[in-house]
Design an enzyme around this catalytic site. Sequence first.
Site, short mmCIF file in Angstrom:
data_model
loop_
_atom_site.label_atom_id
_atom_site.label_comp_id
_atom_site.label_asym_id
_atom_site.label_seq_id
_atom_site.Cartn_x
_atom_site.Cartn_y
_atom_site.Cartn_z
N ILE A 149 0.83 -1.21 0.00
CA ILE A 149 0.00 0.00 0.00
C ILE A 149 0.87 1.25 0.00
CG2 ILE A 149 -1.76 1.28 1.27
CD1 ILE A 149 -2.74 -1.41 2.38
N CYS A 150 0.55 2.17 -0.91
CA CYS A 150 1.24 3.46 -1.03
C CYS A 150 2.75 3.20 -1.21
CB CYS A 150 0.90 4.32 0.19
SG CYS A 150 1.41 6.03 0.01
N GLN A 151 3.58 3.80 -0.37
CA GLN A 151 5.02 3.57 -0.49
C GLN A 151 5.32 2.07 -0.31
OE1 GLN A 151 7.33 4.79 2.90
NE2 GLN A 151 9.03 5.53 1.65
N GLY A 165 3.57 -0.19 -1.47
CA GLY A 165 3.31 -0.77 -2.79
C GLY A 165 4.56 -0.70 -3.64
#
Lengths: 334, 367
Positions: free
Chosen positions: B151-153, B155
């Site tokens: 998720i996000c960074q 990811g």
Amino acid sequence: MEETDFSGTSTNQLIKAWAESSIATWKSWLDLMESAIHNPMAQDKTKFEPISQRFTDYQQLQLRLLKLSFQSWQELLPKFEWGEDWQQLLDRYMQELRTQVHVFSEKKHKSSQNAAELWQLYTQELQKFNQTWASTFGASIDPFSQIYGNNSWTEPNHLYWNKIYEQAFSHFIHIPPLGPNRVLNHKFMRSFDAWTQLYPASMDYQLVLAEIHMQSFEKLMKTLISLAEKGETIREWPQFQQLWSQTADQVFEQAFCSEDNLKVRGRFLNAINQYKLCQQELIETYLQIMNLPTRSEVDEVHKSIYDLRKEIKHLKRTLAQYESQAQIIPFEDA
Amino acid sequence: MLPFLTMNLSLADAAETYTEMTKKMMKGIENLSHLREEDIDIGITPKEVIYQEDKVILYRFKPIAEQPLNIPILIVYALVNRPFMVDLQPDRSLVVNLLKLGLDVYLIDWGYPTRADRWLTLDDYINGYINNCVDYIRNKLNLPAINLLGICQGGTFSLCYSAIYPQKVKNLIVMVAPVDFQVPNALLNMQGGCTLGAEALDIDLMVDALGNIPGDFLNFEFLMLKPWQLGIQKYLDLLEIIDSEDKLLNFLRMEKWIFDSPDQAGEAYRQFLKDFYQENKLIKGELMIGDKPVHLRNIRMPVLNLYAEKDHLVIPASSLALKQYIGTKNYTVRSFSVGHIGMYVSSRVQRTLPPVIGEWLKAHHAV
């Protein structure tokens, strides 16, 4: 549903009182927000105080702008509805804002050119910084204070101002210093130089923000008029503030997508960091005199621990691999 | 001047507005008066610590289904903010919804780096902590590969990890993950120096000056992307919901999560800003994590890419760029009409997103 009759005088008075209280409620809420916006990092100068301070100042500015925008719209809308010249009024508001920014800009320009004022501001800043350790260590560092022949911890700053900077060095700040204290002098000068970079960079950044305020105010007023022209006049406070924040954020985003403004912001951030590094150098000088561990030394220890921990993990992994290989080798081959 | 439109406002309207507002205020004051910090609980779904290394903790959530899928899913969250956004509250918890769908869910908690951690690099995070957590789960369950949800960074980290260790990742899901860091009109990326480099932010100078990057600095960076809406409007709007204890608690949970920002390990942040934001090495195939090159074309496992259509932090184009750089032909993309945070907290998204993940994983369970 039965409609309430508001025609009675006493009812009108009552409702008027309610409406006034309602206004007071909103005002209290805004005032509460304003008072709540303080800088919780103010005591934590070792972290990122300039940024946090700037942000909280900025929040207060935003609230003032919100009130100003609302006031302008209240004056502008009746003129628009009566078909009068609203543009003139808007121009007047814009002019007022521009004058304020201009005065701010002039002050900044003047103070940037006035080295004496700069040095004064710098020493004020340095005094605060000195306090952070002076209050803790107090008289125990008396021998150091005697170097300057005075018990005041702010005295070195004045000494530098009177004897070194003002009388001789002012604009030769980068000349290598002489004498037994040359290293310390050099650090002070470097710190001052970093601060002189930070000061205008900070002002430039604030000017960009002020310009964004003006642009967002102008765009908001024009959007309000354009909505009114389409018969979608904004009359409700919640609608007004929604539009205000969306418009202002759009202007803000557009402004900072410009490379020029990004560079101004970058210079500000980089100048803060440069100044912080210089501050650390100075603090470390004091700590060394006090025979206390410095940040650099602690970092060095942490780095050694980090390297060792990594090496141990690597060795453990390698050992585990050998052990698992040893387990699967058939007995007769072993 | 008082901020209330009195022009053309009838007395009747004024009275009604005031009555409503007074009711809200009274109820709001009552709500606030009995709320305590302990009431703002997040991340409360039952879980156990199954592995710990330095400050990193690997959790396993207690399965709800009697027979969860035998291949678990490991959630890799960003270093920025705490990972419990995926488990904000019982009725808006990605974790709970995935558990209900019969998944076996694991989560990495990075902890709070201190100054002693300033030397941690991306090599330590990706080849170290993530790899060790994956290996721990694989060994425990005797599996060759597990599912990853980054998720996000996190990811972006999961993409790096999957490119380096493709054999250990069965299926890869990335959610609001930045991939191309130099897409146009992305303010966060521009402030990070994607166009101007050190002129926008001299990250070497910053790390040298600060050691670790304070979480507060990152908070200000994020707030300054929408300073009016996030700094002022949000608190003005609070008055609208203050009478509802549930909504007030939701607001406070978000507030708690947003400002619970760990510092960033200096060296890891330096590399992230330089290699990803300023030099865009991930998509150029020039990225090295430790001594291991990262080639996105090595990602040949099935990939599900989830992004938010109104994301102002990771703009859609940045996530969507993934397709052209990975090696898999089994690529699915799904979008949701919310912003970055809405992906975790929107009730609507929490009804639709977990089933997308659950069904996709079940469909690829035996692939």
